[in-house]
Design an enzyme around this catalytic site. Structure first.
Site, PDB file in Angstrom:
ATOM      1  N   HIS A  37      13.893 -21.950   6.635  1.00 52.54           N
ATOM      2  CA  HIS A  37      13.137 -21.972   5.380  1.00 52.54           C
ATOM      3  C   HIS A  37      12.001 -23.004   5.459  1.00 52.54           C
ATOM      4  CE1 HIS A  37      12.837 -20.256   1.333  1.00 52.54           C
ATOM      5  NE2 HIS A  37      12.072 -21.315   1.157  1.00 52.54           N
ATOM      6  N   HIS A  89      15.862 -10.161   5.538  1.00 47.08           N
ATOM      7  CA  HIS A  89      16.598 -10.620   4.344  1.00 47.08           C
ATOM      8  C   HIS A  89      16.342  -9.613   3.226  1.00 47.08           C
ATOM      9  CE1 HIS A  89      17.919 -14.261   1.747  1.00 47.08           C
ATOM     10  NE2 HIS A  89      18.118 -13.140   1.094  1.00 47.08           N
ATOM     11  N   HIS A 148       7.731 -16.892   6.898  1.00 41.51           N
ATOM     12  CA  HIS A 148       6.544 -17.070   6.054  1.00 41.51           C
ATOM     13  C   HIS A 148       5.417 -17.783   6.805  1.00 41.51           C
ATOM     14  CE1 HIS A 148       4.273 -17.471   2.357  1.00 41.51           C
ATOM     15  NE2 HIS A 148       4.077 -18.745   2.674  1.00 41.51           N
ATOM     16  N   GLU A 166      20.267 -11.450   6.579  1.00 41.71           N
ATOM     17  CA  GLU A 166      20.593 -12.467   5.584  1.00 41.71           C
ATOM     18  C   GLU A 166      20.675 -11.833   4.198  1.00 41.71           C
ATOM     19  OE1 GLU A 166      17.951 -15.857   5.920  1.00 41.71           O
ATOM     20  OE2 GLU A 166      18.752 -16.216   7.916  1.00 41.71           O
ATOM     21  N   ARG A 168       0.810  -1.219   0.000  1.00 39.96           N
ATOM     22  CA  ARG A 168       0.000   0.000   0.000  1.00 39.96           C
ATOM     23  C   ARG A 168       0.848   1.276   0.000  1.00 39.96           C
ATOM     24  NH1 ARG A 168      -5.610  -0.049   1.164  1.00 39.96           N
ATOM     25  NH2 ARG A 168      -6.356  -1.845   0.000  1.00 39.96           N
TER      26      ARG A 168
HETATM   27  C1  LIG Z   1      17.367 -17.643   3.567  1.00 34.00           C
HETATM   28  C2  LIG Z   1      16.005 -18.141   3.575  1.00 34.00           C
HETATM   29  O1  LIG Z   1      15.758 -19.245   3.832  1.00 34.00           O
HETATM   30  C3  LIG Z   1      14.833 -17.357   3.192  1.00 34.00           C
HETATM   31  O2  LIG Z   1      13.729 -17.981   3.697  1.00 34.00           O
HETATM   32  C4  LIG Z   1      14.731 -15.947   3.454  1.00 34.00           C
HETATM   33  O3  LIG Z   1      15.357 -15.462   4.553  1.00 34.00           O
HETATM   34  C5  LIG Z   1      13.335 -15.451   3.252  1.00 34.00           C
HETATM   35  O4  LIG Z   1      13.359 -14.673   2.161  1.00 34.00           O
HETATM   36  P1  LIG Z   1      12.026 -14.171   1.428  1.00 34.00           P
HETATM   37  O5  LIG Z   1      11.150 -13.576   2.510  1.00 34.00           O
HETATM   38  O6  LIG Z   1      12.508 -13.161   0.456  1.00 34.00           O
HETATM   39  O7  LIG Z   1      11.371 -15.366   0.813  1.00 34.00           O
HETATM   40  N1  LIG Z   2      16.477 -18.068   7.085  1.00 29.35           N
HETATM   41  C1  LIG Z   2      15.150 -18.460   6.881  1.00 29.35           C
HETATM   42  C2  LIG Z   2      14.234 -17.395   7.268  1.00 29.35           C
HETATM   43  O1  LIG Z   2      14.643 -16.355   7.735  1.00 29.35           O
HETATM   44  C3  LIG Z   2      12.773 -17.563   7.123  1.00 29.35           C
HETATM   45  O2  LIG Z   2      12.396 -18.380   6.095  1.00 29.35           O
HETATM   46  P1  LIG Z   2      10.826 -18.634   5.891  1.00 29.35           P
HETATM   47  O3  LIG Z   2      10.261 -19.062   7.236  1.00 29.35           O
HETATM   48  O4  LIG Z   2      10.218 -17.313   5.483  1.00 29.35           O
HETATM   49  O5  LIG Z   2      10.737 -19.716   4.868  1.00 29.35           O
END
Ligand SMILES: CC(=O)[C@@H](O)[C@H](O)COP(=O)(O)O
Ligand SMILES: NCC(=O)COP(=O)(O)O
Length: 237
Positions: free
Chosen positions: A190, A43, A214, A70, A18
């Protein structure tokens, strides 16, 4: 007990959709720590599609737990890390156009480059970690770079576990055992989630830290951020 570092990339994604300041990234960073998280991870990517380089600077006075940045150590990223001096830098070999991280380093092929970058960060008092697949030769290569830690790339484990295949943990156990022998600290991340984190933690000897974004933010839509942070902390005991 492994530490929980909350990756707040997804908060920045939502904010940027937004163009304003809702949700407020700094408030979320402060809140996850207030709720018990032992670290904050970001990251930033070269296109700044979620975390902006300025966010990394603005977070410095806000993150009083472990600050983990990261990214791919291109010059702009190295300069940012040296300026902000986080607790830890995690080196990830992302292509510029990668939707998300999709592979660990080839620590054999890139040993000299990684060793140089790591030495520079360590000279500046920043702990280092290298994102790697659970492959023994890559763990051995990581040790030769002088890195303090590795971050195990857990996408394959999470995928297998989601299909009911617990044997997907095996390469991670072998990688962790070797890392422990080589005095490399072990982080992981991840696609870790409330569903798979307990099993992962219970099986990985010497797991020091997980960074989760995530799934954690997605789960919070239903369960609330404070509740979800606490659910992870329970599972990581
Ligand atoms: C390094 C890693 O595992 C990723 O999950 C990262 O830190 C997430 O990056 P994004 O949020 O750009 O998917
Ligand atoms: N280094 C992995 C991270 O920071 C988070 O990954 P994700 O949970 O978004 O897949």
């Amino acid at each position: 007990m492994a530490k929980l570092s909350v990756n707040i990339n997804k908060i920045a994604t939502l904010r940027n959709s937004r163009g304003g300041d809702v949700p407020n990234l700094l408030k979320v960073a402060a809140d996850v720590q207030k709720f018990g998280a032992e670290g904050v991870t970001i990251h930033p990517r070269p296109d700044e599609r979620h975390i902006r380089y300025q966010d990394a600077r603005d977070l410095v006075p806000v993150v009083y737990t472990e600050y983990n940045i990261e990214g791919n150590p291109v010059k702009k990223f190295i300069d940012l890390v040296l300026e902000t001096k986080p607790t830890q830098v995690t080196l990830v070999p992302d292509a510029d156009d990668a939707i998300t991280s999709n592979a660990g380093w080839d620590t054999v092929k890139h040993k000299d480059f990684l060793a140089d970058v790591i030495a520079e960060f360590k000279r500046n008092g920043i702990r280092t970690s290298i994102f790697v697949d659970p492959v023994l030769s890559m763990i051995e290569g990581a040790a030769l770079t002088g890195s303090d830690r590795i971050e195990l790339y857990t996408e394959a484990f999470a995928h297998d576990y989601g299909l009911g295949n617990e044997s997907g943990i095996k390469p991670y156990v072998a990688a962790a055992e070797l890392a422990n022998k080589l005095n490399l600290g072990i982080n992981a991340g991840h696609d870790l989630s409330l569903d798979n984190i307990k099993f992962f933690k219970e099986n990985i000897p010497g797991l020091l830290e997980v960074s989760i974004g995530h799934a954690l933010i997605s789960e919070s839509l239903y369960l609330g951020l404070e509740n979800v942070v606490n659910m992870y902390l329970q599972r990581l005991k």
